[in-house]
Enzyme design. Structure first.
Site, PDB file in Angstrom:
ATOM      1  N   ASP A  29      61.595 147.957  -4.417  1.00 24.49           N
ATOM      2  CA  ASP A  29      63.168 148.444  -5.849  1.00 24.49           C
ATOM      3  C   ASP A  29      62.841 147.045  -6.525  1.00 24.49           C
ATOM      4  O   ASP A  29      62.810 145.677  -6.435  1.00 24.49           O
ATOM      5  CB  ASP A  29      64.321 148.454  -5.270  1.00 24.49           C
ATOM      6  CG  ASP A  29      64.558 148.855  -6.819  1.00 24.49           C
ATOM      7  OD1 ASP A  29      65.353 150.427  -6.308  1.00 24.49           O
ATOM      8  OD2 ASP A  29      65.235 148.664  -7.739  1.00 24.49           O
ATOM      9  N   ILE A  30      62.439 147.405  -7.531  1.00 27.90           N
ATOM     10  CA  ILE A  30      61.927 146.323  -9.736  1.00 27.90           C
ATOM     11  C   ILE A  30      63.396 145.536  -9.627  1.00 27.90           C
ATOM     12  O   ILE A  30      63.683 144.811 -10.348  1.00 27.90           O
ATOM     13  CB  ILE A  30      60.849 147.383 -10.271  1.00 27.90           C
ATOM     14  CG1 ILE A  30      60.173 146.481 -11.302  1.00 27.90           C
ATOM     15  CG2 ILE A  30      62.095 148.116 -11.016  1.00 27.90           C
ATOM     16  CD1 ILE A  30      59.069 145.867 -10.306  1.00 27.90           C
ATOM     17  N   ASN A  85      70.401 158.982  -2.888  1.00 32.74           N
ATOM     18  CA  ASN A  85      70.979 159.345  -3.101  1.00 32.74           C
ATOM     19  C   ASN A  85      70.867 161.212  -3.625  1.00 32.74           C
ATOM     20  O   ASN A  85      69.355 161.006  -3.814  1.00 32.74           O
ATOM     21  CB  ASN A  85      71.040 158.409  -4.773  1.00 32.74           C
ATOM     22  CG  ASN A  85      71.851 157.166  -4.642  1.00 32.74           C
ATOM     23  OD1 ASN A  85      72.539 157.301  -4.135  1.00 32.74           O
ATOM     24  ND2 ASN A  85      71.249 156.344  -5.279  1.00 32.74           N
ATOM     25  N   GLN A  90      71.231 160.548  -7.837  1.00 27.41           N
ATOM     26  CA  GLN A  90      70.633 160.216  -8.431  1.00 27.41           C
ATOM     27  C   GLN A  90      69.056 159.947  -9.639  1.00 27.41           C
ATOM     28  O   GLN A  90      69.714 161.129 -10.785  1.00 27.41           O
ATOM     29  CB  GLN A  90      69.457 161.628  -7.429  1.00 27.41           C
ATOM     30  CG  GLN A  90      67.952 160.986  -7.149  1.00 27.41           C
ATOM     31  CD  GLN A  90      67.432 162.790  -6.302  1.00 27.41           C
ATOM     32  OE1 GLN A  90      67.897 163.110  -6.367  1.00 27.41           O
ATOM     33  NE2 GLN A  90      65.782 162.307  -6.023  1.00 27.41           N
ATOM     34  N   HIS A  96      63.358 159.618  -2.152  1.00 29.29           N
ATOM     35  CA  HIS A  96      63.505 158.241  -1.573  1.00 29.29           C
ATOM     36  C   HIS A  96      64.471 157.439  -1.509  1.00 29.29           C
ATOM     37  O   HIS A  96      65.690 158.224  -1.361  1.00 29.29           O
ATOM     38  CB  HIS A  96      63.760 157.377  -3.070  1.00 29.29           C
ATOM     39  CG  HIS A  96      64.130 157.653  -3.871  1.00 29.29           C
ATOM     40  ND1 HIS A  96      64.390 158.278  -5.202  1.00 29.29           N
ATOM     41  CD2 HIS A  96      65.527 156.486  -4.097  1.00 29.29           C
ATOM     42  CE1 HIS A  96      65.426 158.289  -6.260  1.00 29.29           C
ATOM     43  NE2 HIS A  96      66.161 157.234  -5.903  1.00 29.29           N
ATOM     44  N   HIS A  98      66.610 154.648   0.445  1.00 21.95           N
ATOM     45  CA  HIS A  98      66.816 153.156  -0.139  1.00 21.95           C
ATOM     46  C   HIS A  98      66.937 152.109   1.475  1.00 21.95           C
ATOM     47  O   HIS A  98      67.946 152.075   1.570  1.00 21.95           O
ATOM     48  CB  HIS A  98      68.230 152.747  -1.171  1.00 21.95           C
ATOM     49  CG  HIS A  98      67.868 152.947  -2.548  1.00 21.95           C
ATOM     50  ND1 HIS A  98      67.931 152.378  -3.356  1.00 21.95           N
ATOM     51  CD2 HIS A  98      67.988 154.031  -2.685  1.00 21.95           C
ATOM     52  CE1 HIS A  98      67.748 153.194  -4.495  1.00 21.95           C
ATOM     53  NE2 HIS A  98      67.890 154.036  -4.392  1.00 21.95           N
TER      54      HIS A  98
HETATM   55  P1  AMP Z   1      68.275 156.229  -7.625  1.00 23.99           P
HETATM   56  O1  AMP Z   1      67.527 157.794  -7.805  1.00 23.99           O
HETATM   57  O2  AMP Z   1      69.498 155.978  -8.477  1.00 23.99           O
HETATM   58  O3  AMP Z   1      68.441 156.443  -6.017  1.00 23.99           O
HETATM   59  O4  AMP Z   1      67.388 154.887  -7.813  1.00 23.99           O
HETATM   60  C1  AMP Z   1      66.020 154.621  -8.083  1.00 23.99           C
HETATM   61  C2  AMP Z   1      65.567 153.279  -7.823  1.00 23.99           C
HETATM   62  O5  AMP Z   1      63.899 153.469  -8.582  1.00 23.99           O
HETATM   63  C3  AMP Z   1      66.815 152.332  -8.413  1.00 23.99           C
HETATM   64  O6  AMP Z   1      66.831 150.727  -7.820  1.00 23.99           O
HETATM   65  C4  AMP Z   1      65.480 151.533  -9.163  1.00 23.99           C
HETATM   66  O7  AMP Z   1      65.639 150.440  -9.701  1.00 23.99           O
HETATM   67  C5  AMP Z   1      64.055 151.491  -8.482  1.00 23.99           C
HETATM   68  N1  AMP Z   1      62.674 151.213  -9.917  1.00 23.99           N
HETATM   69  C6  AMP Z   1      62.323 152.672 -10.495  1.00 23.99           C
HETATM   70  N2  AMP Z   1      61.596 151.855 -11.013  1.00 23.99           N
HETATM   71  C7  AMP Z   1      60.237 151.897 -10.417  1.00 23.99           C
HETATM   72  C8  AMP Z   1      59.630 151.122 -10.594  1.00 23.99           C
HETATM   73  N3  AMP Z   1      58.677 151.349 -10.840  1.00 23.99           N
HETATM   74  N4  AMP Z   1      59.056 150.564  -9.322  1.00 23.99           N
HETATM   75  C9  AMP Z   1      60.035 149.765  -7.976  1.00 23.99           C
HETATM   76  N5  AMP Z   1      61.443 150.614  -8.023  1.00 23.99           N
HETATM   77  C10 AMP Z   1      61.470 151.132  -9.280  1.00 23.99           C
END
Ligand code: AMP
Ligand code: ZN
Length: 120
Positions: A29-30, A85, A90, A96, A98
């Site tokens: 995760d970035i 999520n 989400q 995805h 986590h």
């Molecule tokens: P969520 O959709 O709320 O479960 O979280 C989306 C996750 O994707 C977050 O923790 C972001 O930090 C992560 N994220 C978004 N863009 C990128 C990316 N380009 N590379 C890695 N992680 C990402």
């Protein structure tokens, strides 16, 4: 399709990928909540838990077990929380999972340093 995770799968945008096979890609995760915060995504675009099929879910869980072992061995994490999520919590609409590590004492290492440890 304008999906950031599909672009990661197609290597159109870079990622710190630590594992991949025919079904999944696993990358850091970035914006990690802790060092080693990892995402497991299916290569096929499923939106969420309602959308995804059982066979893919089972494979994702198998990979989660392997990644937990890797994170424990290489980063000495003390615990892990697995979160996926849906709906209003989400942000990225490509399924995805986590893997969020916990440490008794946070080691403070950044994403690139974590990547180098996990890839060696
Ligand atoms: P969520 O959709 O709320 O479960 O979280 C989306 C996750 O994707 C977050 O923790 C972001 O930090 C992560 N994220 C978004 N863009 C990128 C990316 N380009 N590379 C890695 N992680 C990402
Ligand atoms: Zn997608």
């Amino acid at each position: 399709m304008d999906c950031i995770f599909c672009k990661i799968i197609n290597n159109e945008i870079p990622s710190y990928t630590i594992y991949e096979d025919d079904v999944v890609k696993v990358f850091l995760d970035i914006e990690p909540m802790a060092p080693g915060h990892t995402l497991i995504i299916p290569k096929k675009h499923y939106k969420n838990l309602e959308d995804i099929d059982m066979e893919t879910l089972t494979h994702i869980n198998k990979v989660a077990k392997d990644m937990y072992k890797l994170l424990k061995e290489k980063l000495n994490i003390d615990g892990i929380s697995i979160v996926q999520n849906n709906g209003c919590v989400q942000d990225v609409l490509h399924y995805h999972m986590h893997l969020k590590p916990y440490y008794n004492e946070n080691n403070g290492i950044n994403v690139e340093e974590v990547f180098n440890i996990l890839k060696n």
